[in-house]
Design an enzyme around this catalytic site. Structure first.
Site, PDB file in Angstrom:
ATOM      1  N   GLY A   1     -91.802  11.737 -57.780  1.00 23.77           N
ATOM      2  CA  GLY A   1     -91.333  11.447 -56.438  1.00 23.77           C
ATOM      3  C   GLY A   1     -90.193  10.450 -56.499  1.00 23.77           C
ATOM      4  O   GLY A   1     -90.032   9.742 -57.505  1.00 23.77           O
TER       5      GLY A   1
ATOM      6  N   GLN B   1     -85.096   3.517 -53.438  1.00 25.16           N
ATOM      7  CA  GLN B   1     -85.024   3.404 -54.904  1.00 25.16           C
ATOM      8  C   GLN B   1     -83.636   3.725 -55.440  1.00 25.16           C
ATOM      9  O   GLN B   1     -83.319   3.399 -56.571  1.00 25.16           O
ATOM     10  CB  GLN B   1     -86.039   4.346 -55.570  1.00 25.16           C
ATOM     11  CG  GLN B   1     -87.485   3.943 -55.334  1.00 25.16           C
ATOM     12  CD  GLN B   1     -88.408   4.887 -56.071  1.00 25.16           C
ATOM     13  OE1 GLN B   1     -88.715   5.968 -55.580  1.00 25.16           O
ATOM     14  NE2 GLN B   1     -88.835   4.493 -57.252  1.00 25.16           N
TER      15      GLN B   1
ATOM     16  N   CYS C   1     -94.073   4.215 -61.665  1.00 24.46           N
ATOM     17  CA  CYS C   1     -92.975   4.210 -60.691  1.00 24.46           C
ATOM     18  C   CYS C   1     -91.647   4.070 -61.427  1.00 24.46           C
ATOM     19  O   CYS C   1     -91.547   3.256 -62.353  1.00 24.46           O
ATOM     20  CB  CYS C   1     -93.177   3.040 -59.732  1.00 24.46           C
ATOM     21  SG  CYS C   1     -91.910   2.920 -58.464  1.00 24.46           S
ATOM     22  N   LEU C   2     -90.647   4.848 -61.020  1.00 22.95           N
ATOM     23  CA  LEU C   2     -89.335   4.765 -61.683  1.00 22.95           C
ATOM     24  C   LEU C   2     -88.695   3.389 -61.495  1.00 22.95           C
ATOM     25  O   LEU C   2     -87.844   2.990 -62.282  1.00 22.95           O
ATOM     26  CB  LEU C   2     -88.389   5.851 -61.143  1.00 22.95           C
ATOM     27  CG  LEU C   2     -88.777   7.307 -61.453  1.00 22.95           C
ATOM     28  CD1 LEU C   2     -87.755   8.257 -60.847  1.00 22.95           C
ATOM     29  CD2 LEU C   2     -88.919   7.545 -62.944  1.00 22.95           C
TER      30      LEU C   2
ATOM     31  N   HIS D   1     -97.649   6.815 -52.105  1.00 24.18           N
ATOM     32  CA  HIS D   1     -96.825   5.971 -52.987  1.00 24.18           C
ATOM     33  C   HIS D   1     -95.365   5.958 -52.504  1.00 24.18           C
ATOM     34  O   HIS D   1     -94.750   4.894 -52.380  1.00 24.18           O
ATOM     35  CB  HIS D   1     -96.914   6.507 -54.429  1.00 24.18           C
ATOM     36  CG  HIS D   1     -96.057   5.786 -55.414  1.00 24.18           C
ATOM     37  ND1 HIS D   1     -96.560   5.098 -56.500  1.00 24.18           N
ATOM     38  CD2 HIS D   1     -94.704   5.665 -55.496  1.00 24.18           C
ATOM     39  CE1 HIS D   1     -95.557   4.575 -57.185  1.00 24.18           C
ATOM     40  NE2 HIS D   1     -94.414   4.909 -56.611  1.00 24.18           N
ATOM     41  N   GLU D   2     -94.835   7.154 -52.210  1.00 25.58           N
ATOM     42  CA  GLU D   2     -93.426   7.237 -51.787  1.00 25.58           C
ATOM     43  C   GLU D   2     -93.236   6.637 -50.393  1.00 25.58           C
ATOM     44  O   GLU D   2     -92.232   5.968 -50.133  1.00 25.58           O
ATOM     45  CB  GLU D   2     -92.944   8.695 -51.814  1.00 25.58           C
ATOM     46  CG  GLU D   2     -92.972   9.350 -53.188  1.00 25.58           C
ATOM     47  CD  GLU D   2     -92.288   8.532 -54.279  1.00 25.58           C
ATOM     48  OE1 GLU D   2     -91.287   7.845 -53.978  1.00 25.58           O
ATOM     49  OE2 GLU D   2     -92.774   8.555 -55.425  1.00 25.58           O
TER      50      GLU D   2
ATOM     51  N   HIS E   1     -92.680   3.020 -50.418  1.00 25.88           N
ATOM     52  CA  HIS E   1     -91.310   2.576 -50.729  1.00 25.88           C
ATOM     53  C   HIS E   1     -90.481   2.424 -49.445  1.00 25.88           C
ATOM     54  O   HIS E   1     -89.583   1.585 -49.385  1.00 25.88           O
ATOM     55  CB  HIS E   1     -90.612   3.578 -51.656  1.00 25.88           C
ATOM     56  CG  HIS E   1     -90.982   3.430 -53.103  1.00 25.88           C
ATOM     57  ND1 HIS E   1     -90.797   2.264 -53.802  1.00 25.88           N
ATOM     58  CD2 HIS E   1     -91.508   4.310 -53.989  1.00 25.88           C
ATOM     59  CE1 HIS E   1     -91.204   2.431 -55.056  1.00 25.88           C
ATOM     60  NE2 HIS E   1     -91.651   3.669 -55.198  1.00 25.88           N
TER      61      HIS E   1
HETATM   62 NI    NI Z   1     -92.348   4.485 -56.952  1.00 26.00          NI
END
Ligand code: NI
Length: 182
Positions: free
Chosen positions: A49, A54, A102-103, A144-145, A148
């Site tokens: 995702g 991000q 997470c990226l 999770h997304e 953000h």
């Molecule tokens: Ni993330």
């Protein structure tokens, strides 16, 4: 299309509240370009995702996609889904823990409690209303997304940091344990 730079933890953009996109702007070249670039960026870094904050854009857009990739044979396959201005409603208060990464927090994994069942309302990349229920892995990735978009990362949801692990240690100590326990 281009691969965008991913903001890492500590960058204040990750703590901003993302703004909704007016419906009439969804089809604009700028928004469509951002979506295509985000898809390319998510695939390049093998994320399941990616949310717009991000990639330094505080807008309410995220996408998810989970494909069978090398080394991942857990059957968690989700086709590409782009969600704009998403609203989540909890269907069941039932929380369960599973591993997340997470990226924006590279090479770390932790156990995060999430709601098992949610209802999702959003626009897709054409501006059409989408409305569905998600559970388990899909519900987890969406929560999770969505976090953000609210300036949150998965650390904020963890009950304790006992499970917080570097990827190498996760594979060595935790993933092994999971396999051993079936
Ligand atoms: Ni993330």
């Amino acid at each position: 299309m281009s691969i965008l730079k991913v903001a890492k933890l500590g960058n204040p953009i990750l703590r901003e509240i993302a703004k909704p996109i007016p419906l009439e702007r969804i089809k604009s070249p700028e928004v469509q370009q951002l979506i295509q670039d985000m898809i390319e960026t998510m695939r390049e870094y093998e994320g399941v995702g990616l949310a717009a904050p991000q990639v330094h854009r505080p807008l309410q857009i995220f996408m998810i996609e989970s494909m069978e990739r090398s080394g991942k044979e857990d059957g968690k396959t989700t086709p590409l889904m782009v969600l704009i201005n998403p609203v989540l409603t909890i269907i069941s208060e039932n929380l369960y823990e599973d591993w997340e990464g997470c990226l924006s927090v590279p090479d770390l994994r932790g156990l995060v409690p999430r709601y098992r069942q949610i209802k999702v309302q959003a626009y897709d990349l054409s501006g059409r209303v989408i409305d569905f229920e998600a559970e388990d892995f899909l519900a987890r990735v969406i929560q999770h997304e969505h976090d953000h978009l609210m300036g949150k990362v998965f650390f904020d949801r963890m009950r304790s940091f006992d499970s917080l692990s570097y990827l190498q240690e996760f594979v060595r100590y935790w993933q092994k344990e999971q396999k051993d326990s079936g």
